[in-house]
Scaffold this motif. Sequence first.
Motif, PDB file in Angstrom:
ATOM      1  N   ALA A 157      23.673 -74.640   6.914  1.00  0.00           N
ATOM      2  CA  ALA A 157      24.020 -74.977   8.296  1.00  0.00           C
ATOM      3  C   ALA A 157      22.978 -75.929   8.877  1.00  0.00           C
ATOM      4  O   ALA A 157      21.781 -75.802   8.583  1.00  0.00           O
ATOM      5  N   PRO A 158      23.405 -76.928   9.670  1.00  0.00           N
ATOM      6  CA  PRO A 158      22.464 -77.902  10.202  1.00  0.00           C
ATOM      7  C   PRO A 158      21.232 -77.292  10.856  1.00  0.00           C
ATOM      8  O   PRO A 158      20.121 -77.789  10.684  1.00  0.00           O
ATOM      9  N   GLY A 159      21.396 -76.209  11.588  1.00  0.00           N
ATOM     10  CA  GLY A 159      20.264 -75.577  12.268  1.00  0.00           C
ATOM     11  C   GLY A 159      19.287 -74.886  11.343  1.00  0.00           C
ATOM     12  O   GLY A 159      18.173 -74.531  11.765  1.00  0.00           O
ATOM     13  N   GLU A 160      19.667 -74.695  10.078  1.00  0.00           N
ATOM     14  CA  GLU A 160      18.817 -73.987   9.125  1.00  0.00           C
ATOM     15  C   GLU A 160      18.177 -74.923   8.102  1.00  0.00           C
ATOM     16  O   GLU A 160      17.405 -74.474   7.248  1.00  0.00           O
ATOM     17  N   ARG A 161      18.475 -76.214   8.171  1.00  0.00           N
ATOM     18  CA  ARG A 161      18.036 -77.124   7.109  1.00  0.00           C
ATOM     19  C   ARG A 161      16.528 -77.335   7.091  1.00  0.00           C
ATOM     20  O   ARG A 161      15.925 -77.471   6.030  1.00  0.00           O
ATOM     21  N   ARG A 162      15.893 -77.375   8.247  1.00  0.00           N
ATOM     22  CA  ARG A 162      14.433 -77.550   8.266  1.00  0.00           C
ATOM     23  C   ARG A 162      13.751 -76.347   7.603  1.00  0.00           C
ATOM     24  O   ARG A 162      12.839 -76.500   6.794  1.00  0.00           O
ATOM     25  N   ARG A 163      14.204 -75.144   7.954  1.00  0.00           N
ATOM     26  CA  ARG A 163      13.609 -73.940   7.376  1.00  0.00           C
ATOM     27  C   ARG A 163      13.882 -73.868   5.866  1.00  0.00           C
ATOM     28  O   ARG A 163      13.057 -73.377   5.095  1.00  0.00           O
ATOM     29  N   ASN A 164      15.037 -74.377   5.441  1.00  0.00           N
ATOM     30  CA  ASN A 164      15.416 -74.291   4.031  1.00  0.00           C
ATOM     31  C   ASN A 164      14.447 -75.037   3.115  1.00  0.00           C
ATOM     32  O   ASN A 164      14.214 -74.611   1.979  1.00  0.00           O
ATOM     33  N   VAL A 165      13.869 -76.147   3.596  1.00  0.00           N
ATOM     34  CA  VAL A 165      12.997 -76.952   2.736  1.00  0.00           C
ATOM     35  C   VAL A 165      11.511 -76.763   3.047  1.00  0.00           C
ATOM     36  O   VAL A 165      10.665 -77.406   2.425  1.00  0.00           O
ATOM     37  N   ARG A 166      11.204 -75.868   3.978  1.00  0.00           N
ATOM     38  CA  ARG A 166       9.796 -75.660   4.322  1.00  0.00           C
ATOM     39  C   ARG A 166       9.031 -75.125   3.113  1.00  0.00           C
ATOM     40  O   ARG A 166       9.421 -74.133   2.501  1.00  0.00           O
ATOM     41  N   GLY A 167       7.966 -75.810   2.749  1.00  0.00           N
ATOM     42  CA  GLY A 167       7.144 -75.392   1.624  1.00  0.00           C
ATOM     43  C   GLY A 167       7.732 -75.683   0.267  1.00  0.00           C
ATOM     44  O   GLY A 167       7.244 -75.179  -0.748  1.00  0.00           O
TER      45      GLY A 167
ATOM     46  N   THR B 156      14.565 -82.912   4.669  1.00  0.00           N
ATOM     47  CA  THR B 156      13.967 -82.971   3.331  1.00  0.00           C
ATOM     48  C   THR B 156      12.899 -84.057   3.273  1.00  0.00           C
ATOM     49  O   THR B 156      11.775 -83.833   2.801  1.00  0.00           O
ATOM     50  N   LEU B 157      13.235 -85.237   3.759  1.00  0.00           N
ATOM     51  CA  LEU B 157      12.288 -86.347   3.738  1.00  0.00           C
ATOM     52  C   LEU B 157      11.117 -86.098   4.678  1.00  0.00           C
ATOM     53  O   LEU B 157       9.985 -86.491   4.389  1.00  0.00           O
ATOM     54  N   ASP B 158      11.367 -85.436   5.790  1.00  0.00           N
ATOM     55  CA  ASP B 158      10.286 -85.109   6.724  1.00  0.00           C
ATOM     56  C   ASP B 158       9.301 -84.140   6.077  1.00  0.00           C
ATOM     57  O   ASP B 158       8.081 -84.292   6.205  1.00  0.00           O
ATOM     58  N   GLU B 159       9.816 -83.137   5.390  1.00  0.00           N
ATOM     59  CA  GLU B 159       8.946 -82.158   4.736  1.00  0.00           C
ATOM     60  C   GLU B 159       8.131 -82.809   3.620  1.00  0.00           C
ATOM     61  O   GLU B 159       6.933 -82.546   3.474  1.00  0.00           O
ATOM     62  N   LEU B 160       8.762 -83.665   2.841  1.00  0.00           N
ATOM     63  CA  LEU B 160       8.034 -84.344   1.772  1.00  0.00           C
ATOM     64  C   LEU B 160       6.979 -85.286   2.350  1.00  0.00           C
ATOM     65  O   LEU B 160       5.848 -85.359   1.845  1.00  0.00           O
TER      66      LEU B 160
END
Length: 247
Positions: free
Chosen positions: A178-188, A215-219
């Motif tokens: 879900a769009p609201g969960e994508r940041r948390r999904n790639v954290r770490g 994804t690109l922000d986390e990387l």
Amino acid sequence: MLDTIPAWRRWPGALLRWLLPPCCALCGMRGEAAVCHGCESAYVAARPRCPVCANPAGELDAALPCGACLAAPPAFDATLAAFDYAAPLDGLVLQLKFGAQLALAPWMALALHREAGRTALPPPELLCPVPLGARRLAGRGYNQALEVARPLARLLGAELAPRLAQRVLETAAQSGVAPGERRRNVRGAFAVADAGLVRGRHVGVVDDVMTSGHTLDELARVLKQAGAARVTNFVFARTPPHRINHE
């Protein structure tokens, strides 16, 4: 040189091209290019974008970060996108990612190189693809981002670092989150294998498509922590904001 190659070593490739001539991935017309000139003329057009996140922008706003990037600046410094992730060009991403149509990767790299030539972005010194997790890489057999990064590095004159970024967590595919969960999904999810290679340098990160950008922000965050001076994304296609919530 071609003239030094014995004829008997050249004929199998010539026979294969005769039996299975290359065709345009969009219209099916026979030709040497992955996408024919007619389809390029019909579907390929530059458009103004936010220089940071590459979302579509108005002509007068393209030189400045968009409101979203000003309100919450991402870890990356810039994004270069060749096209919108929209029909019919979105089909090329799917053909490369899930159909093993690897011949599309050099054409995508060339499109990105042309787009880079239209901007004043400084060229990266180092180019790395967004890594796949071990399970997904084993299932697919290749990393589509690396397939684009290889020819793009040659075109940009950048050093290719295919194993610089490592995926240390097996995460769910962002398209299924879900769009609201994508940041948390790639954290770490990422780590840098060699901080010494990154420190003080401009790193380009290559991917096939950018949707939410998390994804690109986390990387980019991990690369900056390792000492990168600048991070620029090179993505073949950018999902327009109105499509993100429907994927």
